[in-house]
Design a protein around this motif. Structure first.
Motif, short mmCIF file in Angstrom:
data_model
loop_
_atom_site.label_atom_id
_atom_site.label_comp_id
_atom_site.label_asym_id
_atom_site.label_seq_id
_atom_site.Cartn_x
_atom_site.Cartn_y
_atom_site.Cartn_z
N PHE A 321 0.93 -1.29 0.11
CA PHE A 321 -0.06 0.00 -0.12
C PHE A 321 0.90 1.19 -0.04
CE2 PHE A 321 -3.07 -3.05 1.55
CZ PHE A 321 -3.99 -2.64 0.97
N THR A 322 0.41 2.21 -0.65
CA THR A 322 1.47 3.45 -0.86
C THR A 322 0.39 4.68 -0.48
OG1 THR A 322 1.32 3.67 -3.30
CG2 THR A 322 3.34 2.77 -2.03
N GLY A 323 0.96 5.64 -0.29
CA GLY A 323 0.23 6.84 0.30
C GLY A 323 -0.40 6.47 1.61
N GLY A 324 -1.19 7.49 2.04
CA GLY A 324 -1.63 7.71 3.51
C GLY A 324 -0.65 7.55 4.34
N LEU A 325 -1.08 7.68 5.59
CA LEU A 325 -0.08 7.77 6.71
C LEU A 325 0.07 6.21 6.88
CD1 LEU A 325 0.55 10.37 8.05
CD2 LEU A 325 -1.24 9.95 9.88
N ASN A 326 1.39 5.99 7.16
CA ASN A 326 1.65 4.66 7.87
C ASN A 326 2.91 4.40 8.76
OD1 ASN A 326 3.70 2.25 6.04
ND2 ASN A 326 2.12 1.74 7.64
N PRO A 327 2.03 4.54 10.10
CA PRO A 327 3.15 4.19 11.09
C PRO A 327 3.77 2.56 10.92
CG PRO A 327 1.11 4.37 12.26
CD PRO A 327 0.71 4.67 10.47
N SER A 328 4.93 2.28 11.12
CA SER A 328 5.55 1.24 10.66
C SER A 328 5.20 0.32 11.86
CB SER A 328 7.20 1.33 10.51
OG SER A 328 7.41 1.55 11.84
N PRO A 329 5.32 -1.17 11.76
CA PRO A 329 5.02 -2.09 12.77
C PRO A 329 6.32 -1.74 13.90
CG PRO A 329 5.06 -2.97 10.73
CD PRO A 329 5.34 -1.88 10.27
N GLU A 330 7.26 -1.26 13.66
CA GLU A 330 8.26 -1.13 14.60
C GLU A 330 8.02 -0.17 15.46
OE1 GLU A 330 9.24 -1.45 11.32
OE2 GLU A 330 9.51 -3.44 11.45
N TYR A 331 7.53 1.06 14.77
CA TYR A 331 7.05 2.10 15.47
C TYR A 331 5.75 1.90 16.47
CZ TYR A 331 5.78 6.93 16.34
OH TYR A 331 5.34 8.34 17.20
N ALA A 332 4.78 1.10 15.72
CA ALA A 332 3.56 0.80 16.54
C ALA A 332 4.00 -0.05 17.81
CB ALA A 332 2.59 0.16 15.67
N ALA A 333 4.86 -0.96 17.55
CA ALA A 333 5.18 -1.92 18.68
C ALA A 333 5.76 -1.33 19.82
CB ALA A 333 6.12 -3.10 18.06
N MET A 334 6.63 -0.08 19.44
CA MET A 334 7.42 0.54 20.48
C MET A 334 6.44 1.29 21.28
SD MET A 334 10.58 0.07 20.71
CE MET A 334 11.21 1.44 21.52
N LEU A 335 5.52 1.88 20.35
CA LEU A 335 4.55 2.74 21.15
C LEU A 335 3.69 2.41 22.06
CD1 LEU A 335 4.03 5.73 20.66
CD2 LEU A 335 2.05 5.37 19.10
N MET A 336 3.06 1.19 21.63
CA MET A 336 2.32 0.20 22.48
C MET A 336 3.16 -0.18 23.69
SD MET A 336 0.31 -1.95 19.61
CE MET A 336 -0.87 -3.06 19.93
N GLY A 337 4.25 -0.68 23.67
CA GLY A 337 5.21 -1.25 24.67
C GLY A 337 5.18 -0.05 25.59
N LEU A 338 5.67 0.83 25.25
CA LEU A 338 6.24 1.99 26.05
C LEU A 338 4.93 2.52 26.65
CD1 LEU A 338 9.08 4.03 24.02
CD2 LEU A 338 9.26 2.11 25.80
N SER A 339 3.89 2.85 25.99
CA SER A 339 2.96 3.74 26.57
C SER A 339 2.03 2.96 27.57
CB SER A 339 2.16 4.42 25.40
OG SER A 339 1.56 3.21 24.67
N ILE A 340 2.04 1.56 27.30
CA ILE A 340 1.26 0.79 28.25
C ILE A 340 2.19 0.46 29.52
CG2 ILE A 340 0.46 -1.76 28.64
CD1 ILE A 340 -0.50 -1.71 25.59
N TYR A 341 3.50 0.19 29.34
CA TYR A 341 4.17 -0.01 30.37
C TYR A 341 4.38 1.30 31.32
CZ TYR A 341 8.33 -0.88 33.29
OH TYR A 341 9.24 -1.06 34.14
N HIS A 342 4.61 2.54 30.66
CA HIS A 342 4.88 3.53 31.57
C HIS A 342 3.57 4.21 31.85
CE1 HIS A 342 9.09 4.26 31.44
NE2 HIS A 342 9.36 3.70 30.11
#
Ligand SMILES: N[C@@H](CCC(=O)N[C@@H](CS)C(=O)NCC(=O)O)C(=O)O
Lengths: 462, 369, 339
Positions: A321-342
């Motif tokens: 898929f191209t175009g559109g906003l695309n947070p990468s899986p790595e970014y998403a996983a980091m974000l979930m891990g960090l925000s849930i933990y902290h």
């Protein structure tokens, strides 16, 4: 006899029993020890580097990197004009400061003198603005590619760290306040649920949680061709989430200005309302007029300009898929891990902050006739914030530091990009040094803020 | 119990409204007292129901518990627990040689035995018992690492892994970081400017950077600091990094305790003619450390969690073993089972410690009164 | 002319004799001897090249070379697995004595990073692997693809060069270990898996359904993979170089694991006699026992045997000799003479 005591007195002056002597000796010994250790380490390192012919120095930062970074953004690279800009800001600040000192010494009140205010504004804002216009090259934005330098790679890493930390802090705060308040809910079930969340999450290493989100959850989402697709607007697959991306059209800037003006308008209206209440005790309506200002004015401008934003939708072209906003899986996983933990840590901070506000305060507020929500908003939260903010800032620092775990799942933040450069250029000492320096600078800034905040809070207390 | 007491109290005033007593009353009071609380209760209940049933379905009802061949898990919708049972020893001790696995077990027994003995206060006060604790680290080290003099074959630290490595890294980390942190904290309080600056500099520098950079420093840069031919083991280097890191945090914990002790105490001690060290060791530190024991336990918990970062520098602690198991094509796709299991182990260790810390806290605050 | 060379040689010989053992004073060798074990850096897991079998015994092409080197030195061998990012710090820090680890010989590694390459034990080039059902037939069709690649390798650099010079776009997803790259590719995180062609074959053999993936015909780089040692200890570099050469020469001369002990006694070939320590002093010159090469070859056999046993046609990797055939048989494997 007397002679003897004199003798003793003399001896004691330079004796081991004299604390001053001891203190000097201790200090000299520790300086010598530390200095010797540092010197040996330096010697050994230099000997090792030269013997093996390992390159050193910082000139490698200008070498072309040749490798790709999976998430890039335009980053500011400073130009010579930056120095004059920064110095003009400093000079302006110093001038304003001196002016204030000078005026207050003469016994004049600061707030009342409008000329003083104007001069201050001139020094703090106008001088730098003029410098900005004159030098016109403070920084340029560059986007990293294989052809860029190692230096730009590192800066891109720093910006990825920032991008990670900011959103991580925001989400963690939201989760933390939500759960922290839920823990004190009068609803037993809700309080227990929140407690369970906190007790489970904060006793599991954050790296494990990041791995869990990345490998066990996101990795197992469907492949590109079997994506979960909501009307071509919202798409999920194991390469991330795809959302429509708003791209500004030419009329977008006027709209932003209109929005800004509306905000300023609301601000002044609120001040006015407060002034009226202070003066007369009359409460003017707040909510609806504010919303009206915020929506109607920008809305009119928006329509007048013909909706100056275009949504670009993700489309399946070729591989992805191209175009559109695309947070990468790595970014998403980091974000979930960090925000849930902290989030779980912040929840505890919020809970103890609220509990620190004495029940007397709440009862007094209720006795004054304030209702539930108002007690929380006007009495409890402001007081709790004083307890909450210091540990909260250290959580923010924690989020920033833990964003370095991105290296474990391939998110290209500072440590990860640094590691790749380390391997390609072989300059371990320089890279690790730069990385540590960046984090140190960040924590220094945060602790300066903390000290300032604590000072301010002390003043308010008096 | 409490019911009896309530019952024993004669109803002097009018009793509580009928609807507020008993189970139904409690439910009304705590779950359905307002309309939005009722909504929240219903939402929470459905969330709990959904989570619990799907976890049970996955982990128990649809799961496969036995079987040695991975093919046994084919066509199963639930969990495939053989990935845990098959790799059990792996999770516990890593790649420690198969035929020598009794040795870590022995070490564990030694520790468990010592802890069990502590139940009897009589034994606890025995000199021999205290001595046994003191020499136990050496004994355990010899058992695990091996020693030619005792006829135990050497096991390279590269084969240390799993829970064993995680526990070793954290326990040794805490034990060594404590005295260093203590000295740093005293140094930070010191009126000697040089010592003060050195200690503050160290503490703030370490606390300002992420652990992973400290680990990189100890694993990549440290060897360059030593003359050629001087070689530190990889696990040892990670351990050094962990100690360096933990020491800075311990220093802050101890400092908190020192701040809790009135300066007057120290001055009084000095006035009695005690030297600095005497007054510290005999008067100030005992009080300071007592205050901070709960904080110290929670910083030990943090350290235990933080040791998981050694996977990034290529050690196979508990988390590293999880990834190693998942890299085996046989167990492809068993991420959920593996991570849930590993998380459970960490959780049990950390949670029990935090409960312990809370008990201590309550006991100490009760003692103060 | 000839006379000059003779004189120089004589002078060198004199110096060599005069200085005796001092000629081969290598700190690395000394520490290996005192430790009784060679520390050999290998990959963390790469089927056919270096992997631990069910009993935890390391096997593979690179592992065999480590064993040969240790045998030549008469010591035990310890295997130290390293991923692409860890390998250079490990070598620099002395954690390993030599890297036998799919490491490409490049100029910057030879200079900036402070290493020396003791030769080439596998001539390779970078390739691409894609899913069969993607319908891709050529690397030229990869415009816009997401590519999984190892951090800190020549692979990620070549990748950039290739796409840039062909005016194509791509997205790189970068992981630390080869295993992580393989898992990510297999799970569909990327469209393309790229690394050395031998590595691709190895990774494919470790996948769930190897037949689902194809390796594209293009080879986009030169990847001479060879043993690396620290710069500055030339004597140690010489030893590694000549153990590798001995294994290659063994194939030229028809020495095998099975016959080398017999040949050591019966051979009439003067070069083989020198190599196996029957005549001359090559072992001494290297600072090793006279039968160093004999022990190495007895341990693992000749190059051809090592190749066929680990990665050849009969193994799951099924690699052809290709460039790694002897120069006399159409390849470029060419060891300098023992003289
Ligand atoms: N030849 C390349 C690449 C070497 C490399 O790391 N290859 C990967 C894939 S074949 C590998 O060996 N991975 C195994 C591991 O990470 O342990 C280089 O020297 O930079």
């Amino acid at each position: 006899m007397t002679e003897l005591t004199q003798e003793q007195g003399k001896v004691q002056l330079i004796s081991w029993r004299n604390p001053a002597v001891r203190s000097v000796v201790y200090q000299i010994v520790s300086v010598v020890l530390v200095g010797f250790a540092a010197y040996t380490i330096f010697q050994n390192t230099v000997a090792n580097l030269t013997k093996r012919g390992i390159a050193s120095g910082f000139s490698f930062l200008n070498i072309e990197s040749g490798f790709a970074i999976s998430e890039v953004m335009p980053v500011p690279m400073l130009e010579p004009g930056f120095v004059s800009f920064i110095s003009s800001i400093f000079l302006g600040l110093i001038a304003a400061f001196v002016l204030h000192k000078w005026v207050t010494r003469k016994g004049k009140t600061v707030g009342g003198d409008y000329r003083l205010v104007l001069l201050t504004i001139f020094f703090i804002f106008v001088v730098p603005a003029i410098t900005y216009l004159l030098t016109n090259h403070i920084f340029v934005t560059e986007t990293y590619s294989e052809a860029s330098s190692y230096g730009l790679g590192l800066v891109t890493g720093v910006f990825n760290t920032i991008k990670m930390s900011i959103l991580g802090c925001i989400l963690a705060t939201i989760i933390g306040f939500f759960v922290g308040i839920a823990r004190l809910s009068s609803n037993w079930l809700v309080a227990k649920l929140a407690e369970t969340y906190v007790e489970i999450i904060r006793n599991i290493p954050v790296l494990l949680q990041i791995f869990f989100w990345y490998f066990a959850v996101i990795r197992t989402l469907p492949m590109v061709r079997e994506s979960i697709n909501f009307f071509d607007v919202f798409i999920i697959n194991n390469r991330g989430i795809y959302l429509p991306d708003p791209t500004p059209l030419p009329g977008f800037h006027p709209f932003l200005i209109a929005l800004f003006v509306a905000c300023v308008g609301v601000y002044f209206r609120l001040r006015h309302v407060k002034a009226v209440q202070d003066l007369t005790g009359r409460q003017l309506p707040v909510l609806f007029p504010s919303i009206a200002i915020l929506i109607v004015f920008p809305g009119l401008v928006w329509m007048g300009l013909g909706a100056p934003v275009e949504l670009s939708y993700p489309k399946l072209t070729g591989f992805n898929f191209t175009g559109g906003l695309n947070p990468s899986p790595e970014y998403a996983a980091m974000l979930m891990g960090l925000s849930i933990y902290h989030g779980s840590q912040i929840a505890e901070i919020v809970r103890s902050g609220i509990q620190a506000v004495s029940t007397g305060q709440k009862e007094a507020a209720r006795a004054l006739g304030l209702r539930g929500g108002f007690v929380m908003r006007l009495v409890v939260i402001p007081q709790a914030m004083r307890v909450i903010i210091p540990p909260l800032t250290s959580q923010y620092l924690g989020v920033t530091k833990n964003s370095s775990l991105g290296v474990a799942i391939g998110f290209p933040e500072l440590v990860s990009v640094g590691g790749t450069i380390l391997n390609q250029s072989g300059q371990a000492i320089e890279i690790i040094g730069i990385t540590m320096a960046v984090y140190l600078a960040a924590s220094l800034m945060i602790s300066v803020f903390m000290n300032w905040y604590n000072e301010k809070m002390k003043l308010v207390e008096r | 119990m409490s019911g009896e007491i309530i019952g024993a109290v004669p109803p002097l005033e009018a009793g509580p409204p009928k609807m507020n007593i008993g189970v139904v009353g409690w439910i009304r009071m705590n779950l359905f007292n307002t309309w939005y609380n009722s909504i929240l209760t219903v939402l929470s209940l459905s969330l709990i129901y959904y989570t619990v049933t799907s976890l049970l379905n996955w982990g128990v009802r649809l799961a496969r518990f036995t079987g040695v061949k991975p093919e046994d898990c084919q066509g199963i919708d639930g969990a495939c627990w053989p990935v845990i049972s098959d790799n059990w020893a792996f999770f516990m001790v890593g790649t420690y040689p198969y035929e020598l696995r009794w040795r870590p077990l022995m070490a564990l027994l030694v520790v468990v035995a010592l802890i069990m003995l502590a139940v009897w206060p009589r034994i606890r006060r025995m000199r021999l018992y205290q001595l046994a604790w003191l020499v136990s680290p050496i004994v355990i080290f010899i058992i695990i690492k091996g020693s030619d003099t005792f006829g135990l074959s050497q096991v390279d630290t590269r084969h240390w892994g799993g829970v064993m490595l995680t526990v070793i890294l954290s326990v040794v980390g805490i034990v060594f970081a404590f005295p260093i942190g203590l000295m740093l904290a005293l140094g930070r309080r010191s009126r000697m400017p040089v010592i003060n600056i050195l200690c503050v500099g160290y503490i703030e520098m370490i606390r300002g950077v992420p652990l992973i950079t400290v680990l990189f420093m100890s694993s990549i840069m440290l060897p360059l600091f030593f003359p050629e031919g001087f070689n530190l083991d990889k696990v040892l280097r990670a351990q050094i990094g962990i100690i360096m890191f933990a020491a800075a945090y311990q220093a802050e914990v101890v400092r908190g305790g020192l701040q809790g002790v009135d300066r007057g105490q120290e001055e009084a001690a000095m006035a009695l003619g005690l030297s600095y060290w005497q007054s510290m060791v005999l008067i100030v530190l005992p009080q300071a450390l007592k205050i901070v024991i709960p904080t110290m336990v929670s910083s030990a918990i943090s350290l235990l969690k933080d040791t998981s970062l050694v996977v990034i520098i290529g050690l196979f602690d508990l988390l590293g073993i999880a990834n190693l198991v998942l890299a085996n094509p046989i167990w492809l796709g068993k991420m959920f089972e593996t991570y849930v299991f590993v998380a459970a182990i960490y959780w049990v260790m950390c949670f029990s410690m935090s409960r312990y810390a809370r008990r201590l806290e309550i006991r100490f605050s009760a003692g103060d009164r | 002319m000839k006379i000059r060379i003779c004189i120089i040689a004589a002078v060198f010989a004199l110096v060599a004799v005069g200085s005796g053992q001092a000629l081969a004073a290598s700190p690395t060798l000394d520490s290996i001897k005192s430790r009784g074990a060679l520390k050999c850096g290998i990959t963390t897991a790469l089927a056919g090249f270096a992997f631990a079998d069910k009993r935890g015994v390391w096997r593979g092409f690179d592992v065999d070379f480590c064993r040969a080197l240790a045998a030549a030195l008469g010591v035990k061998v310890k295997f130290i697995p390293t991923n692409a990012k860890e390998r250079f710090p490990a070598l620099q820090s002395g954690e390993v004595d030599v890297l036998f680890r799919n490491t490409t010989w490049t100029l910057s590694r030879d200079t900036r990073l402070g290493f020396d390459f003791a030769g080439v034990n596998y001539y390779d080039g970078q390739g691409f692997m894609v899913r069969k059902d993607s319908g891709i037939k050529s690397a030229k069709d990869l415009d816009g693809a997401t590519v999984c690649v190892n951090a800190g390798t020549t692979t990620e650099l070549n990748l950039g060069d290739y796409f840039r010079s062909n005016g194509m776009k791509y997205k790189a997803v970068v992981y630390e270990t080869g295993t992580e790259v393989r898992q990510a590719y297999e799970a569909g995180r990327c469209d393309v898996h790229t690394t050395d062609a031998s590595g691709l074959a190895a990774q494919r053999s470790a996948m769930k359904v190897p037949g689902d993936h194809i390796i594209l015909p293009e080879i986009i780089s030169k990847e001479p993979l060879g043993p690396a040692v620290r710069h500055g200890d030339n004597e140690w570099g010489d030893i590694v170089r000549w153990v590798l050469n001995a294994i290659i020469i063994a194939e030229e001369k028809g020495l095998t694991q099975g016959n080398v002990s017999r040949m050591a006694i019966s051979t009439k070939d003067p070069e083989v006699q020198r190599l196996l320590g029957k005549t001359g002093s090559v072992g001494d010159d290297l600072g090793l026992d006279p039968d160093w090469a004999l022990k190495a070859i007895r341990k693992i056999g000749n190059y051809g045997e090592v190749f066929e046993r680990n990665i050849g046609k009969k193994t799951p990797l099924a690699l052809a000799r290709g460039l790694n055939q002897l120069w006399s048989k159409g390849g470029i494997l060419y060891a300098p003479p023992v003289r």
